[in-house]
Design a protein around this motif. Structure first.
Motif, PDB file in Angstrom:
ATOM      1  N   PHE A 101     -51.622  71.631 -20.562  1.00 59.01           N
ATOM      2  CA  PHE A 101     -50.698  72.588 -19.950  1.00 59.01           C
ATOM      3  C   PHE A 101     -51.388  73.235 -18.760  1.00 59.01           C
ATOM      4  O   PHE A 101     -52.507  73.737 -18.882  1.00 59.01           O
ATOM      5  N   ASP A 102     -50.710  73.248 -17.618  1.00 55.36           N
ATOM      6  CA  ASP A 102     -51.311  73.715 -16.366  1.00 55.36           C
ATOM      7  C   ASP A 102     -50.714  75.033 -15.874  1.00 55.36           C
ATOM      8  O   ASP A 102     -49.591  75.402 -16.224  1.00 55.36           O
ATOM      9  N   ASP A 103     -51.498  75.689 -15.019  1.00 55.35           N
ATOM     10  CA  ASP A 103     -51.091  76.792 -14.141  1.00 55.35           C
ATOM     11  C   ASP A 103     -51.078  78.169 -14.791  1.00 55.35           C
ATOM     12  O   ASP A 103     -50.838  79.158 -14.105  1.00 55.35           O
ATOM     13  N   GLY A 104     -51.278  78.281 -16.096  1.00 53.44           N
ATOM     14  CA  GLY A 104     -51.214  79.569 -16.763  1.00 53.44           C
ATOM     15  C   GLY A 104     -52.560  80.271 -16.758  1.00 53.44           C
ATOM     16  O   GLY A 104     -53.439  79.945 -15.947  1.00 53.44           O
ATOM     17  N   PRO A 105     -52.668  81.226 -17.690  1.00 46.79           N
ATOM     18  CA  PRO A 105     -51.681  81.574 -18.721  1.00 46.79           C
ATOM     19  C   PRO A 105     -50.610  82.534 -18.194  1.00 46.79           C
ATOM     20  O   PRO A 105     -50.874  83.355 -17.330  1.00 46.79           O
ATOM     21  N   ASP A 106     -49.416  82.409 -18.764  1.00 45.74           N
ATOM     22  CA  ASP A 106     -48.298  83.272 -18.406  1.00 45.74           C
ATOM     23  C   ASP A 106     -47.815  83.960 -19.688  1.00 45.74           C
ATOM     24  O   ASP A 106     -47.449  83.283 -20.648  1.00 45.74           O
ATOM     25  N   PRO A 107     -47.812  85.292 -19.718  1.00 44.84           N
ATOM     26  CA  PRO A 107     -47.441  86.006 -20.950  1.00 44.84           C
ATOM     27  C   PRO A 107     -46.006  85.765 -21.393  1.00 44.84           C
ATOM     28  O   PRO A 107     -45.654  86.065 -22.535  1.00 44.84           O
ATOM     29  N   ARG A 108     -45.184  85.206 -20.519  1.00 43.69           N
ATOM     30  CA  ARG A 108     -43.785  84.927 -20.898  1.00 43.69           C
ATOM     31  C   ARG A 108     -43.653  83.624 -21.677  1.00 43.69           C
ATOM     32  O   ARG A 108     -42.743  83.492 -22.507  1.00 43.69           O
ATOM     33  N   TYR A 109     -44.558  82.661 -21.448  1.00 44.16           N
ATOM     34  CA  TYR A 109     -44.389  81.340 -22.040  1.00 44.16           C
ATOM     35  C   TYR A 109     -45.589  80.861 -22.850  1.00 44.16           C
ATOM     36  O   TYR A 109     -45.417  80.208 -23.884  1.00 44.16           O
ATOM     37  N   THR A 110     -46.798  81.167 -22.395  1.00 49.28           N
ATOM     38  CA  THR A 110     -47.995  80.679 -23.079  1.00 49.28           C
ATOM     39  C   THR A 110     -48.051  81.096 -24.546  1.00 49.28           C
ATOM     40  O   THR A 110     -48.395  80.267 -25.397  1.00 49.28           O
ATOM     41  N   PRO A 111     -47.733  82.345 -24.907  1.00 45.54           N
ATOM     42  CA  PRO A 111     -47.788  82.705 -26.327  1.00 45.54           C
ATOM     43  C   PRO A 111     -46.875  81.850 -27.206  1.00 45.54           C
ATOM     44  O   PRO A 111     -47.239  81.517 -28.350  1.00 45.54           O
ATOM     45  N   HIS A 112     -45.703  81.472 -26.702  1.00 43.07           N
ATOM     46  CA  HIS A 112     -44.789  80.631 -27.489  1.00 43.07           C
ATOM     47  C   HIS A 112     -45.372  79.240 -27.687  1.00 43.07           C
ATOM     48  O   HIS A 112     -45.230  78.641 -28.766  1.00 43.07           O
ATOM     49  N   ILE A 113     -46.025  78.716 -26.652  1.00 42.20           N
ATOM     50  CA  ILE A 113     -46.679  77.411 -26.784  1.00 42.20           C
ATOM     51  C   ILE A 113     -47.824  77.496 -27.794  1.00 42.20           C
ATOM     52  O   ILE A 113     -47.981  76.614 -28.650  1.00 42.20           O
ATOM     53  N   ASN A 152     -60.672  74.352 -15.826  1.00 40.73           N
ATOM     54  CA  ASN A 152     -60.599  75.025 -14.526  1.00 40.73           C
ATOM     55  C   ASN A 152     -59.530  74.352 -13.662  1.00 40.73           C
ATOM     56  O   ASN A 152     -59.558  73.142 -13.456  1.00 40.73           O
ATOM     57  N   HIS A 153     -58.593  75.156 -13.149  1.00 41.32           N
ATOM     58  CA  HIS A 153     -57.517  74.636 -12.295  1.00 41.32           C
ATOM     59  C   HIS A 153     -57.474  75.387 -10.962  1.00 41.32           C
ATOM     60  O   HIS A 153     -56.423  75.498 -10.337  1.00 41.32           O
ATOM     61  N   THR A 154     -58.628  75.891 -10.550  1.00 39.52           N
ATOM     62  CA  THR A 154     -58.837  76.689  -9.324  1.00 39.52           C
ATOM     63  C   THR A 154     -58.257  78.091  -9.467  1.00 39.52           C
ATOM     64  O   THR A 154     -57.624  78.419 -10.462  1.00 39.52           O
ATOM     65  N   TRP A 155     -58.484  78.904  -8.456  1.00 41.13           N
ATOM     66  CA  TRP A 155     -58.051  80.304  -8.502  1.00 41.13           C
ATOM     67  C   TRP A 155     -56.592  80.464  -8.078  1.00 41.13           C
ATOM     68  O   TRP A 155     -55.807  81.115  -8.757  1.00 41.13           O
ATOM     69  N   THR A 156     -56.200  79.861  -6.952  1.00 43.16           N
ATOM     70  CA  THR A 156     -54.858  80.085  -6.398  1.00 43.16           C
ATOM     71  C   THR A 156     -53.982  78.835  -6.366  1.00 43.16           C
ATOM     72  O   THR A 156     -52.899  78.856  -5.796  1.00 43.16           O
ATOM     73  N   HIS A 157     -54.453  77.741  -6.952  1.00 38.46           N
ATOM     74  CA  HIS A 157     -53.699  76.483  -6.981  1.00 38.46           C
ATOM     75  C   HIS A 157     -53.435  75.945  -5.564  1.00 38.46           C
ATOM     76  O   HIS A 157     -52.310  75.564  -5.222  1.00 38.46           O
ATOM     77  N   PRO A 158     -54.473  75.847  -4.729  1.00 38.10           N
ATOM     78  CA  PRO A 158     -54.261  75.334  -3.370  1.00 38.10           C
ATOM     79  C   PRO A 158     -54.363  73.812  -3.334  1.00 38.10           C
ATOM     80  O   PRO A 158     -54.803  73.169  -4.299  1.00 38.10           O
ATOM     81  N   LEU A 159     -53.992  73.234  -2.212  1.00 36.34           N
ATOM     82  CA  LEU A 159     -54.220  71.818  -1.971  1.00 36.34           C
ATOM     83  C   LEU A 159     -55.661  71.687  -1.475  1.00 36.34           C
ATOM     84  O   LEU A 159     -55.973  71.984  -0.321  1.00 36.34           O
ATOM     85  N   HIS A 247     -46.458  72.212 -18.224  1.00 34.10           N
ATOM     86  CA  HIS A 247     -46.833  73.481 -17.591  1.00 34.10           C
ATOM     87  C   HIS A 247     -46.423  74.661 -18.466  1.00 34.10           C
ATOM     88  O   HIS A 247     -45.378  74.624 -19.120  1.00 34.10           O
ATOM     89  N   ASP A 248     -47.264  75.681 -18.441  1.00 37.12           N
ATOM     90  CA  ASP A 248     -46.931  76.916 -19.156  1.00 37.12           C
ATOM     91  C   ASP A 248     -46.801  78.087 -18.182  1.00 37.12           C
ATOM     92  O   ASP A 248     -46.723  79.246 -18.606  1.00 37.12           O
ATOM     93  N   ALA A 249     -46.781  77.798 -16.877  1.00 29.64           N
ATOM     94  CA  ALA A 249     -46.657  78.840 -15.854  1.00 29.64           C
ATOM     95  C   ALA A 249     -46.217  78.189 -14.557  1.00 29.64           C
ATOM     96  O   ALA A 249     -45.994  76.987 -14.491  1.00 29.64           O
ATOM     97  N   GLY A 250     -46.080  79.020 -13.511  1.00 40.19           N
ATOM     98  CA  GLY A 250     -45.686  78.514 -12.209  1.00 40.19           C
ATOM     99  C   GLY A 250     -44.193  78.490 -11.984  1.00 40.19           C
ATOM    100  O   GLY A 250     -43.723  77.904 -11.008  1.00 40.19           O
ATOM    101  N   GLY A 251     -43.448  79.119 -12.858  1.00 41.84           N
ATOM    102  CA  GLY A 251     -41.988  79.127 -12.754  1.00 41.84           C
ATOM    103  C   GLY A 251     -41.387  79.376 -14.120  1.00 41.84           C
ATOM    104  O   GLY A 251     -42.079  79.785 -15.054  1.00 41.84           O
ATOM    105  N   ASN A 252     -40.104  79.129 -14.251  1.00 38.81           N
ATOM    106  CA  ASN A 252     -39.435  79.281 -15.543  1.00 38.81           C
ATOM    107  C   ASN A 252     -39.806  78.096 -16.420  1.00 38.81           C
ATOM    108  O   ASN A 252     -39.402  76.958 -16.164  1.00 38.81           O
ATOM    109  N   ARG A 253     -40.577  78.355 -17.469  1.00 38.39           N
ATOM    110  CA  ARG A 253     -41.058  77.284 -18.333  1.00 38.39           C
ATOM    111  C   ARG A 253     -40.410  77.333 -19.723  1.00 38.39           C
ATOM    112  O   ARG A 253     -40.955  76.808 -20.689  1.00 38.39           O
ATOM    113  N   SER A 254     -39.237  77.938 -19.821  1.00 42.55           N
ATOM    114  CA  SER A 254     -38.555  78.000 -21.104  1.00 42.55           C
ATOM    115  C   SER A 254     -38.184  76.606 -21.603  1.00 42.55           C
ATOM    116  O   SER A 254     -38.204  76.343 -22.819  1.00 42.55           O
ATOM    117  N   GLN A 255     -37.855  75.674 -20.681  1.00 41.84           N
ATOM    118  CA  GLN A 255     -37.557  74.312 -21.106  1.00 41.84           C
ATOM    119  C   GLN A 255     -38.796  73.644 -21.695  1.00 41.84           C
ATOM    120  O   GLN A 255     -38.700  72.906 -22.691  1.00 41.84           O
TER     121      GLN A 255
END
Length: 282
Positions: A101-113, A152-159, A247-255
């Protein structure tokens, strides 16, 4: 309880996690383009992708931490072999798969995962971004306590292919620092945002003791294609050695949250062993 006691406890939990979730699945990870792969070791928990060191690499130029008061000095990271391709899949015994799972953690979705993984006693990998992790260190602590692997997925998710070497180093180092503070260990794995790798990312990752891991099956859940579509992509792509990207972050990850609750029990019932890779020197 003091912070150093908490970290000691988490390190013990991390060390034993692979044994709980990966018995009988010793193997290696395969790279994407003819790169050397690790040799399997005697039966051990989890696939073991770390190669034997065949030559001495230059010493790391990772910055040294000065001794201040009673603060512990961080040991220099273990150098790893510089790769030319990221690892793409697991090769091991049985029907072994890895969920990432990438881009988190996000308190809205990561805990459910995390709740779903705990319900089925499954370990996974979380490639976190520093800017998310720094404000949600409690979730990294829970990942440690639950036996998951944090990469590690970097600090700001840059290219990264558009950044200078010094900028790439900063993105990676800052994230590793936050992971160590919250998780209890520096990361042993790195994933380039967008899957965009270059020579500098492989070299710097190796200097920081991290192996590069990509994926085999991309759920494309970031496009929010619908829960059923995500489930179908995982189940259709399921095969021995597969590494799944979600993904568990970076947008709406409810799906993504709902999809995991559907496909995880089905994979387990189908005989798949969901585990995490294990580095030989970890």
């Amino acid at each position: 309880m003091k912070k150093d006691q908490l970290l000691t406890r988490r390190r013990a939990l991390i060390a034993g996690a692979a044994a709980l979730g990966a018995a009988g699945a010793a193997g290696v990870l395969a790279s994407g383009g003819g790169d050397e792969t690790a040799r399997p070791v005697a039966p051990a928990p989890g696939p073991d992708p770390a190669p034997q060191e065949s030559h001495v690499l230059p010493p790391s130029d990772y910055r040294l931490q000065p001794l201040t008061g009673y603060e512990q000095v961080r040991p220099a990271p273990r150098m790893t072999r510089v790769r030319h391709q990221p690892f793409l899949r697991v090769r091991g015994r049985g029907r072994t798969m890895v969920l990432t799972f990438d881009d988190g953690p996000d308190p809205r979705y990561t805990p459910h995962i995390l709740d779903t993984l705990a319900e089925y006693d499954v370990r996974a990998m979380f490639f976190v971004c520093g800017e998310m992790a720094v404000d949600n260190q409690d979730l990294l602590a829970r990942m440690a306590d639950d036996g998951h692997i944090v990469g590690n997925h970097t600090w700001t998710h840059p290219l990264l292919t558009r950044l200078k070497r010094s900028q790439i180093r900063s993105e990676m180092e800052r994230t590793s620092d936050v992971i160590e503070d919250a998780y209890g260990e520096r990361p042993l794995w790195f994933r380039a945002p967008y899957g965009a790798w270059n020579r500098a990312t492989f070299q710097l990752g190796a200097q920081m003791g991290m192996e590069p891991l990509a994926w085999t099956v991309d759920t494309l859940d970031w496009t929010t294609p619908g829960t059923r579509t995500i489930v179908d992509r995982v189940e259709d792509g399921a095969a021995p050695g597969v590494v799944v990207l979600s993904h568990d972050a970076g947008g709406n990850r409810s799906q993504s949250v709902r999809a995991l609750r559907r496909y995880l029990p089905h994979l387990l019932e189908s005989g798949y062993h969901i585990t995490v890779p294990r580095r030989r020197h970890a």
